[in-house]
Motif scaffolding. Structure first.
Motif, PDB file in Angstrom:
ATOM      1  N   ASN A 296      57.696  19.479 -32.323  1.00  0.00           N
ATOM      2  CA  ASN A 296      57.610  20.980 -32.947  1.00  0.00           C
ATOM      3  C   ASN A 296      56.796  20.814 -34.257  1.00  0.00           C
ATOM      4  OD1 ASN A 296      59.360  19.714 -34.830  1.00  0.00           O
ATOM      5  ND2 ASN A 296      61.070  20.679 -33.797  1.00  0.00           N
ATOM      6  N   ASP A 297      56.544  21.633 -34.937  1.00  0.00           N
ATOM      7  CA  ASP A 297      55.836  21.866 -36.266  1.00  0.00           C
ATOM      8  C   ASP A 297      56.435  21.377 -37.410  1.00  0.00           C
ATOM      9  OD1 ASP A 297      57.409  23.939 -36.399  1.00  0.00           O
ATOM     10  OD2 ASP A 297      55.897  25.277 -37.013  1.00  0.00           O
ATOM     11  N   SER A 298      57.803  20.554 -37.305  1.00  0.00           N
ATOM     12  CA  SER A 298      58.544  20.372 -38.694  1.00  0.00           C
ATOM     13  C   SER A 298      57.838  19.198 -39.391  1.00  0.00           C
ATOM     14  CB  SER A 298      59.873  19.424 -38.232  1.00  0.00           C
ATOM     15  OG  SER A 298      59.607  18.457 -37.257  1.00  0.00           O
ATOM     16  N   ALA A 299      56.791  18.464 -39.010  1.00  0.00           N
ATOM     17  CA  ALA A 299      55.989  17.720 -39.727  1.00  0.00           C
ATOM     18  C   ALA A 299      54.856  18.193 -40.244  1.00  0.00           C
ATOM     19  CB  ALA A 299      55.464  16.351 -39.135  1.00  0.00           C
ATOM     20  N   ASP A 300      54.380  19.483 -39.829  1.00  0.00           N
ATOM     21  CA  ASP A 300      53.138  20.314 -40.275  1.00  0.00           C
ATOM     22  C   ASP A 300      53.261  21.025 -41.528  1.00  0.00           C
ATOM     23  OD1 ASP A 300      50.556  21.014 -39.989  1.00  0.00           O
ATOM     24  OD2 ASP A 300      50.887  22.499 -38.590  1.00  0.00           O
ATOM     25  N   ALA A 301      52.599  21.164 -42.138  1.00  0.00           N
ATOM     26  CA  ALA A 301      52.392  22.030 -43.133  1.00  0.00           C
ATOM     27  C   ALA A 301      50.843  22.530 -43.908  1.00  0.00           C
ATOM     28  CB  ALA A 301      53.144  21.568 -44.669  1.00  0.00           C
ATOM     29  N   PRO A 302      50.679  23.497 -44.611  1.00  0.00           N
ATOM     30  CA  PRO A 302      49.564  23.679 -45.330  1.00  0.00           C
ATOM     31  C   PRO A 302      48.702  22.599 -46.244  1.00  0.00           C
ATOM     32  CG  PRO A 302      50.829  25.526 -45.512  1.00  0.00           C
ATOM     33  CD  PRO A 302      51.565  24.398 -45.048  1.00  0.00           C
ATOM     34  N   GLY A 303      47.591  22.512 -46.355  1.00  0.00           N
ATOM     35  CA  GLY A 303      47.123  21.509 -47.169  1.00  0.00           C
ATOM     36  C   GLY A 303      47.057  19.933 -46.615  1.00  0.00           C
ATOM     37  N   VAL A 304      47.626  19.251 -47.315  1.00  0.00           N
ATOM     38  CA  VAL A 304      47.242  17.779 -46.952  1.00  0.00           C
ATOM     39  C   VAL A 304      48.672  17.296 -46.385  1.00  0.00           C
ATOM     40  CG1 VAL A 304      47.091  15.387 -47.906  1.00  0.00           C
ATOM     41  CG2 VAL A 304      45.443  17.240 -48.612  1.00  0.00           C
ATOM     42  N   LEU A 305      48.440  16.521 -45.123  1.00  0.00           N
ATOM     43  CA  LEU A 305      49.466  15.726 -44.455  1.00  0.00           C
ATOM     44  C   LEU A 305      49.334  14.352 -44.940  1.00  0.00           C
ATOM     45  CD1 LEU A 305      49.862  16.979 -40.845  1.00  0.00           C
ATOM     46  CD2 LEU A 305      51.323  17.605 -42.927  1.00  0.00           C
ATOM     47  N   LEU A 306      50.250  13.599 -45.509  1.00  0.00           N
ATOM     48  CA  LEU A 306      50.287  12.219 -45.983  1.00  0.00           C
ATOM     49  C   LEU A 306      50.852  11.380 -44.870  1.00  0.00           C
ATOM     50  CD1 LEU A 306      49.172  11.030 -48.670  1.00  0.00           C
ATOM     51  CD2 LEU A 306      51.277  11.121 -49.549  1.00  0.00           C
ATOM     52  N   ASP A 307      50.047  10.582 -44.461  1.00  0.00           N
ATOM     53  CA  ASP A 307      50.430   9.519 -43.425  1.00  0.00           C
ATOM     54  C   ASP A 307      50.666   7.999 -44.087  1.00  0.00           C
ATOM     55  OD1 ASP A 307      50.393   7.534 -41.535  1.00  0.00           O
ATOM     56  OD2 ASP A 307      49.060   8.418 -40.257  1.00  0.00           O
ATOM     57  N   LEU A 308      51.575   7.443 -44.245  1.00  0.00           N
ATOM     58  CA  LEU A 308      51.729   6.253 -44.978  1.00  0.00           C
ATOM     59  C   LEU A 308      51.851   4.827 -44.069  1.00  0.00           C
ATOM     60  CD1 LEU A 308      54.566   7.290 -47.757  1.00  0.00           C
ATOM     61  CD2 LEU A 308      52.172   7.316 -47.869  1.00  0.00           C
ATOM     62  N   THR A 309      51.251   4.956 -42.808  1.00  0.00           N
ATOM     63  CA  THR A 309      51.458   3.960 -42.030  1.00  0.00           C
ATOM     64  C   THR A 309      50.608   2.960 -42.362  1.00  0.00           C
ATOM     65  OG1 THR A 309      50.148   5.130 -40.500  1.00  0.00           O
ATOM     66  CG2 THR A 309      52.351   5.358 -40.009  1.00  0.00           C
ATOM     67  N   ALA A 310      49.390   3.144 -43.159  1.00  0.00           N
ATOM     68  CA  ALA A 310      48.555   2.152 -43.709  1.00  0.00           C
ATOM     69  C   ALA A 310      49.070   1.134 -44.827  1.00  0.00           C
ATOM     70  CB  ALA A 310      47.278   2.652 -43.722  1.00  0.00           C
ATOM     71  N   VAL A 311      50.106   1.880 -45.421  1.00  0.00           N
ATOM     72  CA  VAL A 311      50.789   0.998 -46.793  1.00  0.00           C
ATOM     73  C   VAL A 311      51.456  -0.049 -46.433  1.00  0.00           C
ATOM     74  CG1 VAL A 311      52.210   1.335 -48.727  1.00  0.00           C
ATOM     75  CG2 VAL A 311      50.810   3.414 -48.127  1.00  0.00           C
ATOM     76  N   PRO A 312      51.219  -1.298 -46.716  1.00  0.00           N
ATOM     77  CA  PRO A 312      51.902  -2.523 -46.593  1.00  0.00           C
ATOM     78  C   PRO A 312      53.289  -2.257 -46.415  1.00  0.00           C
ATOM     79  CG  PRO A 312      50.188  -3.080 -48.090  1.00  0.00           C
ATOM     80  CD  PRO A 312      50.309  -1.524 -48.047  1.00  0.00           C
ATOM     81  N   THR A 313      54.227  -3.030 -45.431  1.00  0.00           N
ATOM     82  CA  THR A 313      55.589  -3.023 -45.434  1.00  0.00           C
ATOM     83  C   THR A 313      56.290  -3.317 -46.727  1.00  0.00           C
ATOM     84  OG1 THR A 313      55.402  -2.911 -43.074  1.00  0.00           O
ATOM     85  CG2 THR A 313      57.607  -3.685 -43.990  1.00  0.00           C
ATOM     86  N   ASP A 314      55.868  -4.645 -47.020  1.00  0.00           N
ATOM     87  CA  ASP A 314      56.269  -5.066 -48.326  1.00  0.00           C
ATOM     88  C   ASP A 314      58.055  -5.246 -48.270  1.00  0.00           C
ATOM     89  OD1 ASP A 314      56.600  -6.513 -50.958  1.00  0.00           O
ATOM     90  OD2 ASP A 314      56.585  -4.487 -52.062  1.00  0.00           O
ATOM     91  N   LEU A 315      58.090  -6.029 -47.209  1.00  0.00           N
ATOM     92  CA  LEU A 315      59.752  -6.341 -46.918  1.00  0.00           C
ATOM     93  C   LEU A 315      60.437  -7.057 -48.030  1.00  0.00           C
ATOM     94  CD1 LEU A 315      62.322  -5.763 -45.172  1.00  0.00           C
ATOM     95  CD2 LEU A 315      61.484  -8.025 -43.976  1.00  0.00           C
ATOM     96  N   VAL A 316      61.363  -6.618 -48.626  1.00  0.00           N
ATOM     97  CA  VAL A 316      62.490  -7.327 -49.506  1.00  0.00           C
ATOM     98  C   VAL A 316      63.759  -7.359 -48.953  1.00  0.00           C
ATOM     99  CG1 VAL A 316      63.356  -7.891 -51.753  1.00  0.00           C
ATOM    100  CG2 VAL A 316      60.924  -6.883 -51.412  1.00  0.00           C
ATOM    101  N   VAL A 317      64.235  -8.489 -48.478  1.00  0.00           N
ATOM    102  CA  VAL A 317      65.699  -8.763 -48.009  1.00  0.00           C
ATOM    103  C   VAL A 317      66.555  -9.479 -49.015  1.00  0.00           C
ATOM    104  CG1 VAL A 317      67.255  -9.871 -46.508  1.00  0.00           C
ATOM    105  CG2 VAL A 317      65.104  -8.969 -45.541  1.00  0.00           C
ATOM    106  N   ASP A 318      67.595  -8.744 -49.367  1.00  0.00           N
ATOM    107  CA  ASP A 318      68.557  -9.081 -50.587  1.00  0.00           C
ATOM    108  C   ASP A 318      69.847  -9.480 -50.032  1.00  0.00           C
ATOM    109  OD1 ASP A 318      70.499  -9.517 -52.649  1.00  0.00           O
ATOM    110  OD2 ASP A 318      69.505  -7.800 -53.842  1.00  0.00           O
TER     111      ASP A 318
END
Length: 415
Positions: free
Chosen positions: A50-72
């Motif tokens: 459905n359109d739950s992820a849609d909105a006017p203006g800009v959609l910001l897709d963060l899939t290209a940002v490094p995962t940078d996993l930190v396990v504590d």
């Protein structure tokens, strides 16, 4: 950073109306975009129908940002970028000696999108994926980073937020010591036998999924069982309510192994491996949550539409989920049965069916999955979510200028 327009969801049935989709390569770049743009909304991996992820203006897709996993290991947490996919990060968490409590059937979905929409796996004693969240970071309207912790007031309203509070950038999840699993299949089970024992069937293993097309049987039940740390394997029953254990299938690149072989949790909890492309988008989906105590009656009500449902149905998957306290969770307050329809790619026909289907589930307080097809509007949703007014107040406080507003949020939630 990449910018595109006229993008579609995974099934190709929803065209995003945003002016642009931007894919920053860093969190700093993402923050700059949020601070600069008057209207922004987070976009996950496009598995909403459905359109739950849609909105006017800009959609910001963060899939290209490094995962940078930190396990504590001491806190038993894992922190990572919200744009990462479960199937990518899960093996890394396993190599660190830990596990997530559950995964969805698709490992392709992003953490941020799954958590924001209440996506889940299956298990009567297991909460949705959102219940593992210890804390998360999100970008506010001015691009500044805010951390929301489990101990904070409003946390229960903020975790499952549909992108209306900001853009989530990093998530900290509870983890537990790693474990192994096996999957076994049983069936078929006569319809009346199954409906008389729904709760029993779905309590038969750590995670259980059942499949039907609303004929005379539930064709298959999939049991996902944990294997004890000190054992090479674990015993499973030879039959389930009289239905035999089936040979199952080994992992074949399309499905994870269902032949009783033992493997890591991250390769048994999902139905599909990360390398596969399930259904190649040739489907649409709706999913409806009813209190587990109403399971048999709700299933019978849906089966009354079998002649109308079957021409458009691939399969219906039945799952269970433990109660939680999140304000917008479909399992808020009570254990639920999830009735998940994988429809053929007949969006118009499915949309025409949904009002009647959801009317049949209304006496059982049927709640729709936020990321899937539904006919319910704002008035019906307001009756199903007693904390909705509190959520609207939370949105107004966090985003007074409505930077993160969406048509779906306005139409369905009044937020």
């Amino acid at each position: 950073m990449r910018s595109t327009t006229s993008e579609l969801n995974w099934s190709g049935t929803v065209t995003y109306t945003a002016e642009r989709v931007l894919r920053p390569a860093s969190l700093a770049e993402a923050a700059e975009i949020v601070a600069r743009e008057p209207r922004v909304h987070g976009l996950g991996t496009r598995h909403s129908f459905n359109d739950s992820a849609d909105a006017p203006g800009v959609l910001l897709d963060l899939t290209a940002v490094p995962t940078d996993l930190v396990v504590d290991p001491e806190r038993r947490t894992a922190t990572m970028g919200a744009g990462t996919r479960y199937g990518v990060v899960a093996p890394e968490i396993d190599r660190a000696g830990f596990a997530l409590h559950n995964e969805g059937s698709l490992p392709h979905i992003s953490l941020g999108g799954a958590i924001a929409t209440g996506t889940h796996g299956s298990g009567t004693a297991l909460g949705s994926l959102s219940t593992a969240v210890r804390s998360f970071e999100l970008l506010g309207p001015d691009g500044s980073v805010r951390t929301i912790d489990r101990d904070d007031a409003g946390f229960d309203g903020a975790v499952l937020h549909l992108g209306l509070l900001g853009v989530v950038t990093r998530v900290t999840l509870d983890v537990e010591p790693t474990f192994r699993m096996r999957q076994d299949t049983y069936g078929p089970i006569p319809w009346d036998t199954f409906t008389a024992h729904v709760a029993e069937v779905h309590a038969a293993a750590y995670s259980v999924c059942s499949y039907t097309v609303f004929g005379d049987t539930v064709s298959e039940v999939l049991l996902k069982s944990r294997v004890p740390d000190d054992a090479d394997d674990t015993a499973v029953p030879d039959d389930l309510l009289g239905a035999p254990r089936l040979p199952g299938t080994p992992g074949d690149g399309h499905h994870t192994a269902r032949d009783g072989s033992v493997g890591p949790w991250w390769d048994r909890l999902p139905h599909f491996p990360i390398e596969s492309v399930p259904s190649v988008g040739s489907e649409v989906q709706s999913e409806h949550f009813v209190p587990l105590r109403h399971a048999a009656a709700a299933l019978e009500a849906v089966r009354g539409m079998a002649d109308r449902i079957q021409p458009h149905l691939h399969v219906c998957e039945l799952r269970t989920m433990a109660a939680d306290r999140f304000w917008l969770s479909p399992s808020q307050g009570e254990d639920v049965l999830c009735i998940a329809f994988t429809w053929k790619k007949h969006p118009a026909e499915v949309a025409a069916l949904l009002p009647d289907l959801e009317a049949r589930l209304a006496p059982f307080d049927g709640r729709p999955h936020w990321g899937k097809m539904s006919s319910l509007g704002g008035d019906a949703i307001a009756e199903l979510y007693p904390r909705l007014r509190d959520f609207r107040d939370l949105v107004r406080s966090a985003d007074p200028e409505r930077t993160f507003a969406s048509a779906f949020g306005e139409r369905v939630l009044g937020a």
